[in-house]
Scaffold this motif. Structure first.
Motif, PDB file in Angstrom:
ATOM      1  N   GLN A 221     -75.366  48.333  18.679  1.00  0.00           N
ATOM      2  CA  GLN A 221     -76.595  47.634  17.817  1.00  0.00           C
ATOM      3  C   GLN A 221     -76.454  47.049  16.993  1.00  0.00           C
ATOM      4  O   GLN A 221     -77.513  46.917  16.242  1.00  0.00           O
ATOM      5  CB  GLN A 221     -77.617  48.765  18.445  1.00  0.00           C
ATOM      6  CG  GLN A 221     -78.006  50.056  19.712  1.00  0.00           C
ATOM      7  CD  GLN A 221     -78.837  50.179  19.839  1.00  0.00           C
ATOM      8  OE1 GLN A 221     -79.259  51.172  18.672  1.00  0.00           O
ATOM      9  NE2 GLN A 221     -79.712  49.876  20.692  1.00  0.00           N
ATOM     10  N   ARG A 222     -75.512  47.802  15.771  1.00  0.00           N
ATOM     11  CA  ARG A 222     -75.398  46.732  14.531  1.00  0.00           C
ATOM     12  C   ARG A 222     -73.696  46.761  14.978  1.00  0.00           C
ATOM     13  O   ARG A 222     -73.365  47.524  15.328  1.00  0.00           O
ATOM     14  CB  ARG A 222     -75.220  47.906  13.739  1.00  0.00           C
ATOM     15  CG  ARG A 222     -75.067  49.760  13.680  1.00  0.00           C
ATOM     16  CD  ARG A 222     -75.953  50.095  12.369  1.00  0.00           C
ATOM     17  NE  ARG A 222     -76.782  50.309  12.881  1.00  0.00           N
ATOM     18  CZ  ARG A 222     -77.101  51.658  14.141  1.00  0.00           C
ATOM     19  NH1 ARG A 222     -76.694  52.135  14.501  1.00  0.00           N
ATOM     20  NH2 ARG A 222     -78.185  51.815  14.009  1.00  0.00           N
ATOM     21  N   GLY A 223     -73.549  45.211  13.543  1.00  0.00           N
ATOM     22  CA  GLY A 223     -72.460  45.064  13.669  1.00  0.00           C
ATOM     23  C   GLY A 223     -72.155  44.127  14.305  1.00  0.00           C
ATOM     24  O   GLY A 223     -72.806  43.383  15.222  1.00  0.00           O
ATOM     25  N   PRO A 224     -70.591  42.906  14.233  1.00  0.00           N
ATOM     26  CA  PRO A 224     -70.106  42.197  15.415  1.00  0.00           C
ATOM     27  C   PRO A 224     -69.553  42.268  16.404  1.00  0.00           C
ATOM     28  O   PRO A 224     -69.744  43.117  17.195  1.00  0.00           O
ATOM     29  CB  PRO A 224     -69.293  41.244  13.834  1.00  0.00           C
ATOM     30  CG  PRO A 224     -68.420  42.494  13.241  1.00  0.00           C
ATOM     31  CD  PRO A 224     -69.472  43.757  13.408  1.00  0.00           C
ATOM     32  N   ARG A 225     -70.063  41.001  16.927  1.00  0.00           N
ATOM     33  CA  ARG A 225     -69.504  41.350  18.727  1.00  0.00           C
ATOM     34  C   ARG A 225     -67.593  40.820  18.198  1.00  0.00           C
ATOM     35  O   ARG A 225     -67.080  39.944  17.561  1.00  0.00           O
ATOM     36  CB  ARG A 225     -69.754  39.530  18.532  1.00  0.00           C
ATOM     37  CG  ARG A 225     -69.672  39.543  20.273  1.00  0.00           C
ATOM     38  CD  ARG A 225     -69.732  37.935  20.924  1.00  0.00           C
ATOM     39  NE  ARG A 225     -69.854  37.648  22.278  1.00  0.00           N
ATOM     40  CZ  ARG A 225     -69.258  36.582  23.002  1.00  0.00           C
ATOM     41  NH1 ARG A 225     -67.966  35.622  21.839  1.00  0.00           N
ATOM     42  NH2 ARG A 225     -68.828  36.185  23.602  1.00  0.00           N
ATOM     43  N   PHE A 226     -66.940  41.909  19.049  1.00  0.00           N
ATOM     44  CA  PHE A 226     -65.374  41.750  19.089  1.00  0.00           C
ATOM     45  C   PHE A 226     -65.285  41.064  20.511  1.00  0.00           C
ATOM     46  O   PHE A 226     -66.109  41.368  22.191  1.00  0.00           O
ATOM     47  CB  PHE A 226     -65.389  42.687  19.011  1.00  0.00           C
ATOM     48  CG  PHE A 226     -65.383  43.430  17.259  1.00  0.00           C
ATOM     49  CD1 PHE A 226     -64.866  42.931  16.165  1.00  0.00           C
ATOM     50  CD2 PHE A 226     -66.308  44.713  17.148  1.00  0.00           C
ATOM     51  CE1 PHE A 226     -64.959  43.216  15.397  1.00  0.00           C
ATOM     52  CE2 PHE A 226     -66.115  44.709  15.898  1.00  0.00           C
ATOM     53  CZ  PHE A 226     -65.504  44.621  14.531  1.00  0.00           C
ATOM     54  N   GLU A 227     -64.198  40.772  20.492  1.00  0.00           N
ATOM     55  CA  GLU A 227     -63.780  39.803  21.802  1.00  0.00           C
ATOM     56  C   GLU A 227     -62.358  40.730  22.034  1.00  0.00           C
ATOM     57  O   GLU A 227     -61.122  40.645  20.896  1.00  0.00           O
ATOM     58  CB  GLU A 227     -63.094  38.574  21.926  1.00  0.00           C
ATOM     59  CG  GLU A 227     -64.913  37.718  22.226  1.00  0.00           C
ATOM     60  CD  GLU A 227     -64.982  35.929  22.426  1.00  0.00           C
ATOM     61  OE1 GLU A 227     -63.892  36.107  23.303  1.00  0.00           O
ATOM     62  OE2 GLU A 227     -65.856  35.248  21.957  1.00  0.00           O
ATOM     63  N   GLY A 228     -61.811  40.725  23.550  1.00  0.00           N
ATOM     64  CA  GLY A 228     -60.264  41.237  23.201  1.00  0.00           C
ATOM     65  C   GLY A 228     -60.557  41.992  24.957  1.00  0.00           C
ATOM     66  O   GLY A 228     -60.996  41.651  25.398  1.00  0.00           O
ATOM     67  N   ALA A 229     -59.268  42.537  24.544  1.00  0.00           N
ATOM     68  CA  ALA A 229     -58.655  43.373  25.916  1.00  0.00           C
ATOM     69  C   ALA A 229     -60.061  44.678  25.703  1.00  0.00           C
ATOM     70  O   ALA A 229     -59.499  45.217  24.948  1.00  0.00           O
ATOM     71  CB  ALA A 229     -57.441  43.768  26.153  1.00  0.00           C
ATOM     72  N   MET A 230     -60.156  44.868  26.595  1.00  0.00           N
ATOM     73  CA  MET A 230     -60.621  46.629  26.936  1.00  0.00           C
ATOM     74  C   MET A 230     -59.696  46.805  28.154  1.00  0.00           C
ATOM     75  O   MET A 230     -60.068  46.638  29.788  1.00  0.00           O
ATOM     76  CB  MET A 230     -62.148  46.258  27.725  1.00  0.00           C
ATOM     77  CG  MET A 230     -62.943  47.659  28.278  1.00  0.00           C
ATOM     78  SD  MET A 230     -64.233  47.550  28.234  1.00  0.00           S
ATOM     79  CE  MET A 230     -64.296  47.192  30.306  1.00  0.00           C
ATOM     80  N   LEU A 231     -59.358  48.105  28.202  1.00  0.00           N
ATOM     81  CA  LEU A 231     -58.625  49.482  28.463  1.00  0.00           C
ATOM     82  C   LEU A 231     -59.789  50.317  29.740  1.00  0.00           C
ATOM     83  O   LEU A 231     -60.186  50.902  28.080  1.00  0.00           O
ATOM     84  CB  LEU A 231     -58.003  49.471  28.081  1.00  0.00           C
ATOM     85  CG  LEU A 231     -56.418  51.073  29.185  1.00  0.00           C
ATOM     86  CD1 LEU A 231     -55.920  49.982  30.000  1.00  0.00           C
ATOM     87  CD2 LEU A 231     -55.497  51.737  27.684  1.00  0.00           C
ATOM     88  N   ILE A 232     -59.448  50.747  30.683  1.00  0.00           N
ATOM     89  CA  ILE A 232     -60.263  51.873  31.440  1.00  0.00           C
ATOM     90  C   ILE A 232     -59.504  52.829  31.335  1.00  0.00           C
ATOM     91  O   ILE A 232     -58.559  52.864  31.949  1.00  0.00           O
ATOM     92  CB  ILE A 232     -60.461  51.313  32.409  1.00  0.00           C
ATOM     93  CG1 ILE A 232     -61.984  49.924  32.762  1.00  0.00           C
ATOM     94  CG2 ILE A 232     -61.340  52.151  33.469  1.00  0.00           C
ATOM     95  CD1 ILE A 232     -61.923  49.327  33.818  1.00  0.00           C
ATOM     96  N   THR A 233     -59.830  53.949  30.630  1.00  0.00           N
ATOM     97  CA  THR A 233     -58.932  55.241  30.664  1.00  0.00           C
ATOM     98  C   THR A 233     -59.340  56.351  31.752  1.00  0.00           C
ATOM     99  O   THR A 233     -60.747  56.025  32.383  1.00  0.00           O
ATOM    100  CB  THR A 233     -58.978  55.626  29.140  1.00  0.00           C
ATOM    101  OG1 THR A 233     -60.136  56.118  29.310  1.00  0.00           O
ATOM    102  CG2 THR A 233     -58.397  54.636  28.067  1.00  0.00           C
ATOM    103  N   HIS A 234     -59.041  57.293  31.667  1.00  0.00           N
ATOM    104  CA  HIS A 234     -59.700  58.936  32.906  1.00  0.00           C
ATOM    105  C   HIS A 234     -61.008  59.016  32.170  1.00  0.00           C
ATOM    106  O   HIS A 234     -61.601  59.351  33.078  1.00  0.00           O
ATOM    107  CB  HIS A 234     -58.391  59.317  32.888  1.00  0.00           C
ATOM    108  CG  HIS A 234     -57.048  59.341  33.452  1.00  0.00           C
ATOM    109  ND1 HIS A 234     -57.300  59.090  34.808  1.00  0.00           N
ATOM    110  CD2 HIS A 234     -56.274  59.276  33.789  1.00  0.00           C
ATOM    111  CE1 HIS A 234     -56.564  59.341  35.561  1.00  0.00           C
ATOM    112  NE2 HIS A 234     -55.662  58.606  34.816  1.00  0.00           N
ATOM    113  N   GLN A 235     -60.897  58.873  30.901  1.00  0.00           N
ATOM    114  CA  GLN A 235     -62.782  59.383  30.199  1.00  0.00           C
ATOM    115  C   GLN A 235     -63.553  58.005  29.678  1.00  0.00           C
ATOM    116  O   GLN A 235     -64.890  58.846  29.056  1.00  0.00           O
ATOM    117  CB  GLN A 235     -62.158  60.330  29.058  1.00  0.00           C
ATOM    118  CG  GLN A 235     -61.165  61.415  29.533  1.00  0.00           C
ATOM    119  CD  GLN A 235     -61.452  62.388  28.357  1.00  0.00           C
ATOM    120  OE1 GLN A 235     -60.658  62.450  27.140  1.00  0.00           O
ATOM    121  NE2 GLN A 235     -60.989  63.529  28.739  1.00  0.00           N
TER     122      GLN A 235
END
Length: 394
Positions: A221-235
C-alpha cells in the motif's frame, strides 16, 4: 586484549565495524575491534547465497528506507561503489555483474572476509573475538567498558552491532539497548527482506504449489513497485520481489500482484485471445507453470473458453491477473530475514560523522541505525559508506 586503553573501541566485527576499524587504523589510531561471535563477518559469509552481493553499481538514496530520507545522502556521496570495487580489485577478487548492477564474488563470500581480515592486520587493528560486553559507562571524557575478558577504556566508542536478523549468527539488540541507556530514540525493530506467510486457512492451497516460481510485479500500500521472481513456499511467498516488498508491507494490509508483468496491455491481450478463440489455460501456460494455471483457474472459477466471456467478465479476469490483492498475515521472522528494519533514530546522529548529538564520543554505524537498503547490495554499500564517514571523524 594486549592493553587497557585505546583511542577507539568498535563493538561489532561485521561489515561496518571492520571497515571502520581499518580506516581508523590507517589514520594512525590505536583501535580495538571486538565481537561476541567466534568469527568476524558472519553475515558477509552467508550473504548472496554464499557469493556476497558486496555492492551495486547504481546506488541512490531512493534505494534506502529511513524515517529521514535525506540522512543517507552525505555518506553515500562520499563513499561510492567504485571505492569498494577498487579495493576488491586490488585484492585480486574476481567478481561478476548480474541484473540491475548487482556485483557478486565469483569464488565465494569468504574472499571478502579474508580481504577485510588482511586489511585489519595491515592497519594494525587489534581484533578480539568471543568477547561479550557486560557494561558501558562514560566517565568524564572516557568510555569504561567491562567485558568478559577484562576491563578497558577508550576515548571514543563506535557501535556497529547490526540488527536482529539471523539469530543463529548470534545477532543481538545490544546496540539498541545501549542507545536507550543514553536516552536516544530507537525505532522499533522488525524483520526486513523476509518471506511473507499466508493465513493458516489458506496455506494448503499455497503448499500444493510449493516450489513453483514465476515473474511478477508486486506493490504494497506504500512504497515502490518491484518486478522479479516470486517463489511459492509451503507457507506463502518468497523470492526477490517478495523480499523487496516485505520492507513496505504492514500487518493487516494487502499486497497487489501483477501476474503478467511482461504483457503491456492485458485488456487488449485478452480481447485478442477471445477474438482468436484461444483458451485461457493455453495462453497462461506461455507465462506460468502448468500446475499454477490449473490451480488458479479452479480457485477463481474462470472457464477456459474465452469466446464465452462478456466484456464485464473479461474485465474481471484482467483485474484478477494484474491486480490480485492477497493478505499475508505475518513474515517468516528474523530467522529468515536478511536485515532488520528500524534501529537507532537518525535524528539522534550526525549524517556527516555518525556521532550522536547528545553524547560526545559515541557513534552508531551500519544496520543498527534506522536505515535499510533494498535487496541488491545496497545494505553492504550502506555499511561501507557509514563506516567510512565515521572513521574520518575519529
Amino acid at each position: 586484549m594486549t592493553q587497557l586503553h585505546y583511542d577507539v573501541v568498535i563493538i561489532g566485527a561485521g561489515a561496518a565495524g571492520m571497515v571502520c576499524a581499518i580506516q581508523a587504523g590507517y589514520r594512525g589510531l590505536n583501535v580495538l575491534l571486538l565481537d561476541h561471535a567466534p568469527k568476524p563477518g558472519a553475515k558477509i559469509r552467508i550473504s548472496g547465497g554464499g557469493k556476497c552481493n558486496f555492492t551495486n553499481r547504481r546506488v541512490e538514496p531512493k534505494h534506502f528506507i529511513c524515517a529521514n530520507p535525506h540522512f543517507v545522502k552525505s555518506a553515500l556521496a562520499r563513499y561510492q561503489p567504485e571505492a569498494f570495487i577498487e579495493w576488491v580489485e586490488r585484492h585480486n577478487i574476481a567478481y561478476e555483474e548480474r541484473d540491475n548492477g548487482q556485483l557478486f564474488t565469483l569464488e565465494g563470500a569468504g574472499q571478502i572476509v579474508a580481504m577485510l581480515r588482511t586489511e585489519l592486520d595491515w592497519a594494525g587493528v587489534e581484533l578480539q573475538l568471543n568477547c561479550d560486553v557486560v557494561a558501558v559507562i562514560k566517565q568524564h571524557e572516557t568510555w569504561s567498558i567491562s567485558t568478559s575478558q577484562g576491563q578497558l577504556t577508550s576515548a571514543k566508542l563506535v557501535v556497529a552491532t547490526g540488527g536482529l536478523s539471523y539469530p543463529k549468527l548470534r545477532a543481538s539488540d545490544f546496540g539498541m539497548k545501549l542507545a536507550k541507556q543514553y536516552g536516544l530514540e530507537v525505532i522499533p525493530s522488525r524483520p526486513g527482506l523476509v518471506p511473507l506467510q499466508m493465513p493458516a486457512r489458506q496455506r494448503a492451497w499455497w503448499s500444493d504449489l510449493s516450489g513453483l516460481s514465476l515473474e511478477v510485479a508486486v506493490t504494497a500500500q506504500r512504497g515502490p513497485r518491484f518486478e522479479g521472481a516470486m517463489l511459492i513456499t509451503h507457507q506463502g511467498l518468497s523470492g526477490p520481489c517478495i523480499l523487496q516488498v516485505s520492507n513496505y508491507w504492514q500487518p493487516g494490509e494487502p499486497i497487489s500482484l501483477n501476474l503478467l508483468p511482461d504483457v503491456k496491455n492485458v485488456a487488449e491481450w485478452l480481447l485478442d485471445l477471445k477474438q482468436n478463440a484461444q483458451s485461457l489455460s493455453g495462453a497462461l501456460k506461455q507465462h506460468w507453470p502448468k500446475r499454477l494455471v490449473q490451480a488458479w483457474q479452479t480457485k477463481f472459477e474462470f472457464d477456459d473458453h474465452l469466446a464465452n466471456y462478456t466484456q464485464l467478465r473479461l474485465d474481471q479476469l484482467g483485474t484478477s491477473l494484474t491486480a490480485w490483492s492477497i493478505y499475508p498475515d505475518d513474515t517468516a521472522g528474523y530467522a529468515k530475514a536478511e536485515v532488520s528494519l528500524g534501529g537507532v533514530s537518525t535524528d539522534e546522529v550526525s549524517s556527516k560523522t555518525f556521532e550522536t548529538h547528545k553524547v560526545s564520543g559515541l557513534y552508531f554505524i551500519g544496520e543498527v541505525l534506522d536505515v535499510t537498503g533494498h535487496l541488491g547490495g545496497f545494505n553492504f554499500q550502506w555499511a561501507w559508506a557509514s563506516a567510512h564517514a565515521c572513521a574520518q571523524d575519529l
